[in-house]
Design a protein around this motif. Structure first.
Motif, PDB file in Angstrom:
ATOM      1  N   TYR A  83       0.008  -1.655  -4.635  1.00 16.53           N
ATOM      2  CA  TYR A  83       0.813  -1.389  -5.824  1.00 16.53           C
ATOM      3  C   TYR A  83       1.984  -2.354  -5.926  1.00 16.53           C
TER       4      TYR A  83
ATOM      5  N   SER B 295       0.847  -1.192   0.000  1.00 17.68           N
ATOM      6  CA  SER B 295       0.000   0.000   0.000  1.00 17.68           C
ATOM      7  C   SER B 295       0.883   1.243   0.000  1.00 17.68           C
TER       8      SER B 295
ATOM      9  N   ASN C 139      -5.470   0.827  -1.875  1.00 18.12           N
ATOM     10  CA  ASN C 139      -4.891   0.286  -3.100  1.00 18.12           C
ATOM     11  C   ASN C 139      -3.552  -0.365  -2.798  1.00 18.12           C
TER      12      ASN C 139
ATOM     13  N   ARG D  75     -10.282   0.402   2.991  1.00 17.57           N
ATOM     14  CA  ARG D  75      -9.877  -0.203   1.723  1.00 17.57           C
ATOM     15  C   ARG D  75      -8.730   0.624   1.152  1.00 17.57           C
TER      16      ARG D  75
ATOM     17  N   THR E  31       1.829  -0.523 -10.991  1.00 18.02           N
ATOM     18  CA  THR E  31       0.433  -0.821 -11.271  1.00 18.02           C
ATOM     19  C   THR E  31      -0.319  -1.064  -9.966  1.00 18.02           C
ATOM     20  N   CYS E  32      -1.589  -0.729  -9.986  1.00 17.88           N
ATOM     21  CA  CYS E  32      -2.450  -1.019  -8.855  1.00 17.88           C
ATOM     22  C   CYS E  32      -2.963  -2.441  -9.034  1.00 17.88           C
ATOM     23  N   GLU E  33      -2.657  -3.310  -8.088  1.00 20.28           N
ATOM     24  CA  GLU E  33      -3.040  -4.720  -8.192  1.00 20.28           C
ATOM     25  C   GLU E  33      -4.375  -5.031  -7.541  1.00 20.28           C
ATOM     26  N   GLY E  34      -5.003  -4.048  -6.975  1.00 20.61           N
ATOM     27  CA  GLY E  34      -6.280  -4.275  -6.317  1.00 20.61           C
ATOM     28  C   GLY E  34      -6.346  -3.534  -5.009  1.00 20.61           C
ATOM     29  N   ARG E  35      -7.286  -3.964  -4.166  1.00 14.98           N
ATOM     30  CA  ARG E  35      -7.493  -3.290  -2.879  1.00 14.98           C
ATOM     31  C   ARG E  35      -7.495  -4.322  -1.761  1.00 14.98           C
ATOM     32  N   ARG E  36      -7.018  -3.898  -0.605  1.00 15.65           N
ATOM     33  CA  ARG E  36      -7.035  -4.722   0.603  1.00 15.65           C
ATOM     34  C   ARG E  36      -7.505  -3.875   1.770  1.00 15.65           C
TER      35      ARG E  36
END
Length: 116
Positions: A80, A35, A78, A76, A64-69
């Motif tokens: 990276y 994050s 992002n 939540r 790149t943003c790989e998703g959210r946790r």
């Protein structure tokens, strides 16, 4: 097998992003998904600066943003990860030329298994 990309049109964006303070440190630290808060703490830079550098690196295609946790606070966030393992800049021509050795999904998954 990794592929090397040559994209002269993107060279200025990449050079601009890499020329900013802390960008290289963020890329080094983002070999595994992290994050912005974790990157900020790892590199010991202000969170606002970290977000600015992340935005520039994402725009340049280096991160790149790989998703959210969910964070420890329950928010939540992002996550990276860098998109490359190596970058080479050739100043031999009229304009700089950037070559990138991209990370493969297989390498990311393998690294995630050893980190997890």
């Amino acid at each position: 097998m990794s592929r090397s990309d040559r994209n002269d049109g993107n060279s200025r964006t990449v050079l601009s992003a890499l020329g900013n303070k802390y960008s290289a440190e963020i890329l080094c630290a983002a070999g595994t998904p992290k994050s912005a808060q974790t990157l900020s703490e790892d590199i010991e830079i202000p969170i606002a600066t970290c977000y600015r550098r992340i935005e520039e690196l994402v725009d340049a295609g280096l991160l790149t943003c790989e998703g959210r946790r969910l964070s420890e606070e329950g928010r939540r966030t992002n996550i990276y990860r860098r998109t490359l393992d190596e970058i080479e800049i050739d100043f031999g021509g009229e304009t700089p030329c950037v070559s990138q050795k991209r990370r493969t999904e297989a390498k990311n998954r393998l690294q995630d298994q050893f980190q997890g």
